[in-house]
Design an enzyme around this catalytic site. Sequence first.
Site, short mmCIF file in Angstrom:
data_model
loop_
_atom_site.label_atom_id
_atom_site.label_comp_id
_atom_site.label_asym_id
_atom_site.label_seq_id
_atom_site.Cartn_x
_atom_site.Cartn_y
_atom_site.Cartn_z
N GLU A 85 73.13 37.45 69.47
CA GLU A 85 74.34 37.55 70.28
C GLU A 85 74.48 36.34 71.19
O GLU A 85 75.60 35.91 71.48
CB GLU A 85 74.31 38.85 71.10
CG GLU A 85 74.45 40.12 70.28
CD GLU A 85 75.82 40.29 69.67
OE1 GLU A 85 76.28 39.40 68.94
OE2 GLU A 85 76.44 41.34 69.93
N THR A 104 84.31 35.72 70.78
CA THR A 104 83.74 36.40 71.94
C THR A 104 83.52 35.42 73.10
O THR A 104 83.79 35.74 74.26
CB THR A 104 82.40 37.06 71.56
OG1 THR A 104 82.63 37.97 70.48
CG2 THR A 104 81.82 37.81 72.75
#
Length: 311
Positions: A128, A180
Site C-alpha cells: 500500500e 489513491t
Amino acid sequence: MNEIIIKCPATVANLVCGFDVLGMALEEPYDIMEVSLLDEPVIRITSKDGFPLPSDPALNTAGAPLLAMQEELGRPVGFGLVIHKKIKPGSGVGSSAASAAGAVVAANHLLGNIFSKEDMVRFAMFGEKVASGVKHADNIAPCIYGGITLIRSIFPLDIISIPAPLLHVTVVHPQIEVRTSDARQILRKEVLLKDAIRQWGNIAGLVAGFMKNDYELIGRSLEDVIIEPVRSMLIPGFDQVKSQCKEAGALGGGISGSGPSIFMLSKDRHTAAAVEQVMKTIYDQIGLDYHTYVTTINHEGVKILSPHALL
C-alpha cells in the site's frame, strides 16, 4: 507444495465515515494469483491481463510485501507470481491491496504458515505504501481477515473483526481512474472540532449498528462530513447516485476507498438489484462507461483454490 492458486477479494475501505480505520471484503470482483516457490532468492512477477504492472518487486504492490517477508525470514527463498488481475487498478475497490494481501497469504502458506494474520498485514502494508505513499490497512485487513474489520491502530497493529448482519452490496465503477495518492493530496490537513465530533459519532454508530444487527442505525451512520465533501468532486454523478439509490431503498453508502467506485448497502438482494438499475440509468444518461457488481460480504478473505481452478 511448491505452487498454489489463490483468490483475492476486492474490498471497500473507509465505509463512508471510517477513513483509514474501517474496511469490508467483497465476494466480487476478485483477482486470481498463481504463486510458486523458487530455488533462488528472487521475485518474478508476471501480469496476464495487460495492466502495466512494474516488474521491479520494490515498485510492485505484490513484490514489496514479499521483499519485507524475505528480509524477516533471514534465509534465501524466492517467489514467482502470475497475476490475473480482474480488480482494475485505480478503481477504488482495493486493487493494490488484493495484490499485496494475496502475495503474502500465498507465500506464507507455501512456507508452512509460519506468520500470523497480523504479521501478514504488516508485510502487505508495504504494498500500500508503494501504491499511495503511506501505509494503511483498511483494505489489507479485510482482504486477509475477511468480513468487516476495524483498524484501531497500525503502529502498533491492532485489528478487530466486526460481526455484521446479512448485507448486500451494490458497486458501480465509473470508467475513470482516481489514484489513491492523488485523492489523499486534496484532503484538508485540519478539520473543525464540530465535524470531528460528528464523524466520531458516526463511526461509533456504524460499528454498533453492525454488532447489534440494527439496519436503521447502520443507515443513519453512513455519513461522512470530512472526506466525502472533498473527494466526491472527482466523481461524476456522485450526488445523484447517492440520493437516488437511497430513494430506491438502499440503507446508504458512499465513495469506495478513494473512488471512483461508489458502493451502497441494502438489506436484501432485490433492493440491491434495484439500486444497481438506478446506478446504470444515471451513468447511461451521463454517457460514461461503467461496471456494476451486486454482491455480498466475503467472510473468508484470501482463499486458496484447487490446482485446477484456471482450467
